[in-house]
Design a protein around this motif. Sequence first.
Motif, mmCIF file in Angstrom:
data_model
loop_
_atom_site.group_PDB
_atom_site.id
_atom_site.type_symbol
_atom_site.label_atom_id
_atom_site.label_comp_id
_atom_site.label_asym_id
_atom_site.label_seq_id
_atom_site.Cartn_x
_atom_site.Cartn_y
_atom_site.Cartn_z
ATOM 1 N N ASP A 46 0.852 -1.191 0.000
ATOM 2 C CA ASP A 46 0.000 0.000 0.000
ATOM 3 C C ASP A 46 0.894 1.251 0.000
ATOM 4 O OD1 ASP A 46 -3.046 0.735 1.342
ATOM 5 O OD2 ASP A 46 -1.432 2.185 1.664
ATOM 6 N N LEU A 47 0.532 2.252 -0.812
ATOM 7 C CA LEU A 47 1.407 3.438 -0.926
ATOM 8 C C LEU A 47 1.393 4.303 0.332
ATOM 9 C CD1 LEU A 47 0.671 4.695 -4.570
ATOM 10 C CD2 LEU A 47 2.552 3.248 -3.792
ATOM 11 N N GLN A 48 0.315 4.216 1.089
ATOM 12 C CA GLN A 48 0.240 5.031 2.307
ATOM 13 C C GLN A 48 0.688 4.272 3.551
ATOM 14 O OE1 GLN A 48 -0.534 8.393 2.682
ATOM 15 N NE2 GLN A 48 -0.214 8.333 0.468
ATOM 16 N N THR A 54 -6.782 2.223 1.528
ATOM 17 C CA THR A 54 -7.507 3.489 1.407
ATOM 18 C C THR A 54 -7.332 3.981 -0.028
ATOM 19 O OG1 THR A 54 -5.520 4.716 2.016
ATOM 20 C CG2 THR A 54 -7.012 4.107 3.818
ATOM 21 N N PRO A 55 -8.207 4.884 -0.491
ATOM 22 C CA PRO A 55 -8.076 5.343 -1.887
ATOM 23 C C PRO A 55 -6.672 5.862 -2.226
ATOM 24 C CG PRO A 55 -10.140 6.119 -0.946
ATOM 25 C CD PRO A 55 -9.404 5.450 0.175
ATOM 26 N N LYS A 56 -6.013 6.526 -1.308
ATOM 27 C CA LYS A 56 -4.683 7.073 -1.621
ATOM 28 C C LYS A 56 -3.587 5.998 -1.622
ATOM 29 C CE LYS A 56 -3.212 11.148 -0.225
ATOM 30 N NZ LYS A 56 -2.819 12.160 0.792
ATOM 31 N N LYS A 101 -0.443 11.208 -9.138
ATOM 32 C CA LYS A 101 -0.445 11.979 -7.883
ATOM 33 C C LYS A 101 -0.248 11.054 -6.681
ATOM 34 C CE LYS A 101 -3.007 15.697 -5.802
ATOM 35 N NZ LYS A 101 -4.368 16.158 -5.570
ATOM 36 N N LYS A 102 -0.866 9.884 -6.751
ATOM 37 C CA LYS A 102 -0.730 8.941 -5.636
ATOM 38 C C LYS A 102 0.719 8.482 -5.479
ATOM 39 C CE LYS A 102 -5.414 7.115 -5.911
ATOM 40 N NZ LYS A 102 -6.235 5.916 -6.199
ATOM 41 N N THR A 125 8.704 11.279 -9.415
ATOM 42 C CA THR A 125 8.233 11.923 -10.644
ATOM 43 C C THR A 125 8.448 11.002 -11.833
ATOM 44 O OG1 THR A 125 8.742 14.075 -9.721
ATOM 45 C CG2 THR A 125 8.488 13.982 -12.106
ATOM 46 N N GLU A 126 9.642 10.422 -11.916
ATOM 47 C CA GLU A 126 9.906 9.568 -13.075
ATOM 48 C C GLU A 126 9.061 8.297 -13.045
ATOM 49 O OE1 GLU A 126 14.178 11.542 -13.417
ATOM 50 O OE2 GLU A 126 14.202 9.402 -13.923
ATOM 51 N N LEU A 127 8.874 7.740 -11.865
ATOM 52 C CA LEU A 127 8.013 6.552 -11.779
ATOM 53 C C LEU A 127 6.575 6.892 -12.161
ATOM 54 C CD1 LEU A 127 7.390 3.629 -11.170
ATOM 55 C CD2 LEU A 127 7.286 4.185 -8.728
ATOM 56 N N SER A 128 6.105 8.063 -11.743
ATOM 57 C CA SER A 128 4.723 8.423 -12.089
ATOM 58 C C SER A 128 4.575 8.560 -13.604
ATOM 59 C CB SER A 128 4.266 9.669 -11.330
ATOM 60 O OG SER A 128 4.998 10.781 -11.776
#
Length: 337
Positions: A192-194, A206-208, A222-223, A277-280
């Motif tokens: 999970d990113l959060q 969670t959504p984020k 953005k996530k 940034t690059e991964l996004s």
Amino acid sequence: MALDRPRALSGIQPTAGSFHLGNYLGAIRQYVALQETHDAFYTVVDLHAITVPQDPAELRANSRLAAAQLLASGLDPDRCTLFIQSHVPEHAQLGWVMNCLTGFGEASRMTQFKDKSAKQGADRATVGLFTYPILQVADILLYQANHVPVGEDQRQHIELTRDLADRFNGRFGETFTVPAPYIVKETGKIYDLQDPTIKMSKSASTPKGIVNLLDEPKVSAKKIKSAVTDLETEIRFDEEKKPGISNLLTIYSTLTGTAIPELERRYEGKGYGALKTELSEILVEWVTPFRERTQEYLADPGTLDKILAKGAEKARAVAAETLALAYDKVGFLPAKP
Ligand code: ATP
Ligand code: MG
């Protein structure tokens, strides 16, 4: 499909509209690869989905959507068998036999059930949720699968499958292939990113914290940029001390085919911002055509349904044969003498 190939079987639930990055990296990528080497069966497990309440119209839509996403990921109906679980009644039928072979205590030890029922409140959890790992046993054994591509969270269920196959074979004579889990170490658990200590999950994130493949790419970008990391600045793979950064490195490495040490070198002296940034950007580039392909399949439900009907027919031929064998071994009287 050559019969001398080993068999693979796996399933994915139509419990949410979109698959997430964990589903893709942990499981679906392997589904695509195993088409080349295995006689592969992949199923959208709608029987499993109803272990928690589902809106009927939504379930129907999500089942088509799941199939569309699997095709968009690269499953080719000419090279694998893709079907909807409820189209093959043998799953429920063998599931019953397996229920009768499983100890109550044995089923109670399944951690997925413990986690999921704790979340809903134990009183509200259904008996279906309790027994779903046993239905999963039937899903796998019906196809005499050698390999089961899944994420790490499913390891215990594959262990149960092996135990029950052995038990059945021991009691009634050689009937089922004992399957092995096919879990890729690097991507078996995407976090999970959060909260990079729990797995990314349709039902728990969670959504984020979750990257849904069908979300607007901007939203996913953005996530990634707001993923929780740590207070250091060094980009280094260390799952224990740096779970957030390690998770991002795993995702980056798998999507681009770049080894993690190479990424560590590339980002030496650069901050977390540059990596994110690059991964996004990489993610946006990957999900954009994926979303388009999914939409194309959805725009033509007639063709999609035909693919699924053909898949069910192919699956049934195999499943019916295994079920007949198992029923006979158990001692059921044949319907047609
Ligand atoms: P739920 O929370 O409702 O159980 P899920 O996110 O676990 O949903 P499933 O449909 O149960 O999704 O799982 C489909 C496949 O994806 C399984 O093989 C599972 O092991 C794999 N998978 C799920 N989450 C992850 C993850 N975070 N990392 C790697 N693999 C995963
Ligand atoms: Mg799951």
